[in-house]
Design an enzyme around this catalytic site. Structure first.
Site: not given
Length: 215
Positions: A113, A97, A182-183
């Site tokens: 992201h 949101r 990877a995040e």
């Protein structure tokens, strides 16, 4: 008389769904690899299963239902909840949101992201939509980006990025799994750099000194 130890900095984690990023942060905290406390978990969705992860870990939770607030009030209530727990930073983990950033929280809210911003980012680019778009475009490299959050989707200054190779036989699901791995490596290190005071922002340029080192 021994000096009083400095209070460890803390984060508020914002979620909307299953809490996979939250789960990783909880695990990294247990392993001693995340150098902050998780002060609270705030969900925009009252049925988000990530809330159960937080409760199981003994982390206080708050629900700010986006359906019960207009966009302005939603943002106000989010930052009230963050301020109530005295967190130093707000960390988005699958928070879907848009909110208006309180001026007092400029450069104190971060997101991760699943692409190399500015590619495949912005409104509508989330989840497997991102990875399918990467495949459809024929990219050879994707990855993840940690960035500050401003009042535009995926637009704030970039803190760090980690590339991930796109393999010839990838599906959106297989690419998503490797990008998420990877995040899981990058996000805790970026949070640690924030907490250590290693990050300075000059316009859109973020200086990390010492640089983030991936283990």
């Amino acid at each position: 008389m021994s000096p009083t130890p400095a209070k460890k900095q803390s984060i508020a984690v914002l979620i909307s769904g299953g809490g996979t990023t939250l789960k990783n942060l909880i695990e990294q905290r247990k392993l001693g690899k995340l150098d902050v406390e998780i002060a609270t978990v705030i969900s925009s969705n009252p049925t988000a299963s990530g809330l159960d992860l937080a409760r199981a870990a003994g982390i206080p939770t708050a629900i700010i239902d986006h359906r019960e607030n207009d966009s302005h009030q939603f943002s106000v209530r989010i930052f009230e909840a963050i301020n109530n727990c005295a967190a130093n930073w707000a960390v988005l983990g699958g928070f879907l949101r848009r909110m208006v950033i309180d001026p007092d929280w400029s450069e104190r809210v971060i997101n991760i992201h699943p692409s190399l911003i500015p590619a495949f980012s912005g409104r509508g680019f989330y989840g497997q939509r991102v990875h399918q778009a990467v495949l459809d475009y024929g990219c050879k490299i994707s990855g993840c980006t940690v960035h500050f959050v401003d009042n535009q989707y995926d637009h704030g200054a970039i803190i760090s990025q980690l590339p991930v190779e796109v393999l010839p036989n990838d599906s959106a699901a297989t690419l998503a799994a490797r990008v998420f791995a990877a995040e899981c490596r990058l996000y805790p290190l970026a949070i640690n750099a924030l907490a250590a005071g290693s990050i300075r922002v000059q316009g859109r340029i973020v200086i990390v000194d010492p640089p983030i080192k991936l283990n």
